[in-house]
Scaffold this motif. Sequence first.
Motif, PDB file in Angstrom:
ATOM      1  N   UNK A  55       3.355   1.665  -5.671  1.00 35.92           N
ATOM      2  CA  UNK A  55       4.484   0.662  -5.240  1.00 35.92           C
ATOM      3  C   UNK A  55       4.125  -0.679  -5.612  1.00 35.92           C
ATOM      4  N   UNK A  56       4.945  -1.540  -5.373  1.00 37.50           N
ATOM      5  CA  UNK A  56       4.814  -2.982  -5.693  1.00 37.50           C
ATOM      6  C   UNK A  56       3.400  -3.507  -5.265  1.00 37.50           C
ATOM      7  N   UNK A  57       3.024  -3.464  -4.144  1.00 40.81           N
ATOM      8  CA  UNK A  57       2.052  -4.006  -3.528  1.00 40.81           C
ATOM      9  C   UNK A  57       0.784  -3.347  -4.305  1.00 40.81           C
ATOM     10  N   UNK A  58       1.012  -2.057  -4.196  1.00 41.15           N
ATOM     11  CA  UNK A  58      -0.322  -1.143  -5.004  1.00 41.15           C
ATOM     12  C   UNK A  58      -0.431  -1.773  -6.321  1.00 41.15           C
ATOM     13  N   UNK A  59       0.635  -1.961  -7.168  1.00 42.88           N
ATOM     14  CA  UNK A  59       0.580  -2.570  -8.580  1.00 42.88           C
ATOM     15  C   UNK A  59      -0.117  -3.868  -8.526  1.00 42.88           C
ATOM     16  N   UNK A  60       0.094  -4.692  -7.715  1.00 39.55           N
ATOM     17  CA  UNK A  60      -0.418  -6.117  -7.354  1.00 39.55           C
ATOM     18  C   UNK A  60      -1.983  -5.920  -7.069  1.00 39.55           C
ATOM     19  N   UNK A 105      -9.505 -12.466   3.271  1.00 41.24           N
ATOM     20  CA  UNK A 105      -7.890 -11.783   3.391  1.00 41.24           C
ATOM     21  C   UNK A 105      -7.078 -12.897   2.674  1.00 41.24           C
ATOM     22  N   UNK A 106      -7.200 -13.952   2.903  1.00 44.65           N
ATOM     23  CA  UNK A 106      -6.222 -15.320   2.420  1.00 44.65           C
ATOM     24  C   UNK A 106      -6.659 -15.066   0.894  1.00 44.65           C
ATOM     25  N   UNK A 107      -7.816 -15.181   0.386  1.00 40.87           N
ATOM     26  CA  UNK A 107      -8.269 -15.019  -1.074  1.00 40.87           C
ATOM     27  C   UNK A 107      -7.667 -13.897  -1.822  1.00 40.87           C
ATOM     28  N   UNK A 108      -7.642 -12.737  -0.993  1.00 42.82           N
ATOM     29  CA  UNK A 108      -7.082 -11.435  -1.520  1.00 42.82           C
ATOM     30  C   UNK A 108      -5.627 -11.482  -1.697  1.00 42.82           C
ATOM     31  N   UNK A 109      -4.661 -11.936  -0.863  1.00 42.68           N
ATOM     32  CA  UNK A 109      -3.431 -12.046  -1.128  1.00 42.68           C
ATOM     33  C   UNK A 109      -3.020 -13.304  -2.110  1.00 42.68           C
ATOM     34  N   UNK A 110      -3.796 -14.423  -2.116  1.00 43.84           N
ATOM     35  CA  UNK A 110      -3.518 -15.175  -3.165  1.00 43.84           C
ATOM     36  C   UNK A 110      -3.904 -14.627  -4.482  1.00 43.84           C
ATOM     37  N   UNK A 111      -4.988 -13.930  -4.652  1.00 47.98           N
ATOM     38  CA  UNK A 111      -5.278 -13.345  -5.948  1.00 47.98           C
ATOM     39  C   UNK A 111      -4.105 -12.400  -6.287  1.00 47.98           C
ATOM     40  N   UNK A 112      -3.572 -11.557  -5.317  1.00 48.20           N
ATOM     41  CA  UNK A 112      -2.522 -10.584  -5.643  1.00 48.20           C
ATOM     42  C   UNK A 112      -1.419 -11.280  -6.223  1.00 48.20           C
ATOM     43  N   UNK A 122       7.406 -11.316   0.960  1.00 53.14           N
ATOM     44  CA  UNK A 122       6.625 -11.519   2.033  1.00 53.14           C
ATOM     45  C   UNK A 122       6.302 -10.239   2.527  1.00 53.14           C
ATOM     46  N   UNK A 123       6.990  -9.039   2.583  1.00 55.48           N
ATOM     47  CA  UNK A 123       6.689  -7.835   2.971  1.00 55.48           C
ATOM     48  C   UNK A 123       5.426  -7.122   2.100  1.00 55.48           C
ATOM     49  N   UNK A 125       3.359  -9.078   0.123  1.00 56.27           N
ATOM     50  CA  UNK A 125       2.200  -9.534   0.406  1.00 56.27           C
ATOM     51  C   UNK A 125       1.411  -9.096   1.918  1.00 56.27           C
ATOM     52  N   UNK A 126       2.426  -8.881   2.882  1.00 57.19           N
ATOM     53  CA  UNK A 126       1.678  -8.031   4.004  1.00 57.19           C
ATOM     54  C   UNK A 126       1.024  -7.091   3.893  1.00 57.19           C
ATOM     55  N   UNK A 127       1.773  -6.173   2.777  1.00 56.16           N
ATOM     56  CA  UNK A 127       0.999  -4.708   2.521  1.00 56.16           C
ATOM     57  C   UNK A 127      -0.195  -5.159   1.772  1.00 56.16           C
ATOM     58  N   UNK A 128      -0.293  -5.995   1.071  1.00 56.06           N
ATOM     59  CA  UNK A 128      -1.584  -6.391  -0.076  1.00 56.06           C
ATOM     60  C   UNK A 128      -2.653  -6.738   1.234  1.00 56.06           C
ATOM     61  N   UNK A 129      -2.093  -7.451   2.083  1.00 61.67           N
ATOM     62  CA  UNK A 129      -3.246  -7.953   3.369  1.00 61.67           C
ATOM     63  C   UNK A 129      -3.383  -6.697   3.961  1.00 61.67           C
ATOM     64  N   UNK A 130      -2.651  -5.888   4.426  1.00 64.84           N
ATOM     65  CA  UNK A 130      -2.909  -4.515   5.427  1.00 64.84           C
ATOM     66  C   UNK A 130      -4.150  -3.780   4.478  1.00 64.84           C
ATOM     67  N   UNK A 131      -3.716  -3.597   3.278  1.00 70.09           N
ATOM     68  CA  UNK A 131      -4.593  -3.076   2.106  1.00 70.09           C
ATOM     69  C   UNK A 131      -6.126  -3.554   2.414  1.00 70.09           C
ATOM     70  N   UNK A 132      -6.423  -4.710   2.242  1.00 67.78           N
ATOM     71  CA  UNK A 132      -7.542  -5.454   2.241  1.00 67.78           C
ATOM     72  C   UNK A 132      -8.146  -5.244   3.472  1.00 67.78           C
ATOM     73  N   UNK A 133      -7.492  -5.219   4.694  1.00 66.56           N
ATOM     74  CA  UNK A 133      -7.972  -5.113   6.048  1.00 66.56           C
ATOM     75  C   UNK A 133      -8.481  -3.523   6.046  1.00 66.56           C
ATOM     76  N   UNK A 134      -7.987  -2.647   5.679  1.00 67.70           N
ATOM     77  CA  UNK A 134      -8.306  -1.193   5.607  1.00 67.70           C
ATOM     78  C   UNK A 134      -9.565  -1.087   4.805  1.00 67.70           C
ATOM     79  N   UNK A 135      -9.445  -1.780   3.435  1.00 65.66           N
ATOM     80  CA  UNK A 135     -10.936  -1.764   2.801  1.00 65.66           C
ATOM     81  C   UNK A 135     -12.104  -2.263   3.270  1.00 65.66           C
ATOM     82  N   UNK A 136     -12.020  -3.204   4.165  1.00 64.55           N
ATOM     83  CA  UNK A 136     -13.075  -4.078   4.976  1.00 64.55           C
ATOM     84  C   UNK A 136     -13.495  -3.204   5.920  1.00 64.55           C
ATOM     85  N   UNK A 137     -12.648  -2.219   6.485  1.00 65.96           N
ATOM     86  CA  UNK A 137     -13.117  -1.565   7.651  1.00 65.96           C
ATOM     87  C   UNK A 137     -13.395  -0.256   7.299  1.00 65.96           C
TER      88      UNK A 137
END
Length: 308
Positions: A55-60, A105-112, A122-123, A125-137
């Motif tokens: 997906x676009x978010x996964x590619x980022x 999370x903020x740095x992750x979204x900015x890097x993506x 915006x959607x 970036x939200x998926x990119x952030x959700x992905x990082x949240x999952x990776x942290x957990x």
Amino acid sequence: MVEQADDEVLRAAVTGVYAVPPAEFVATRTEWVARLRSQGRKDLAKEVGALRKPSVAAAAVNALVRAEDPATDRLREVGTRLRHAQSAMDASGLQGLRTERDAVLAAWVAAARRHAPVPLTAGGESEVRDTAVAALADADATAVVLSGTLTRALAYSGFGEVDVADAVARTSTGVVLTRIEGGGAEGEGGVPGPPDQPEPDEPEEPDDRLPRLQEELESAEAQVGRAREARKQAAATAGQRQDELEVARSGVEQARRLLAQAEKHATTAQGRADRAQEQEDAADEELAAARVARDEARRRLEEAQDAD
């Protein structure tokens, strides 16, 4: 020329396929499949042909991982500390890591956003952030996210394991396929392609099913995306409730410690009160005996006075 091993060729193909923008994914995958077939590597061609378009978010996410952005190291480090605090039920530790977690999370979204092959909505970036949240957990989610071959965004509901099914490129036996470290697309990062081989005597018959299957896959991925979006709000709410639960658990533990201390003080005070009561009772008995003795002495004195 020494022929490359199959696993080396497969990793090179995976690295090359996932290094291109999503719009070029199918064409690049098709080129690799054709090349591998021409070399007689039909099993590898089948593996590469089964790779899923990100997906676009996964590619980022793949792009920032491939660029070895510092955000990846921070994600790994803070995630390890968060999971340790979670397993130890360390509520104060979790609270202390909240600021670092938000910064990651903020740095992750900015890097993506910087590395994304196409602009993120915006959607996205939200998926990119959700992905990082999952990776942290979840440690398994971390490995999937940092593989560089993510195919869809991840989500964490706030409890349990992260669903990583069909979220990363895998072999037919289920092994996660990772990029070659430091590799980019062929011709950009020096990723080696399969060695040139003579064309086979018999041409390969085109598989007319591939376009239809690709369309079915794209449709299914769209349905998954819609379902994931519907689940996102519930996951966010569950995450908030999880944080509230951790704070409440911390409060319960503190209350238990205070209760134990209060019970200890109450037991000590009760013992002292019991001893004081015993002393008071003994004093009452001595007072009563003294009064009896006084009354008896008074009676004798009066009798003696009357006798005189």
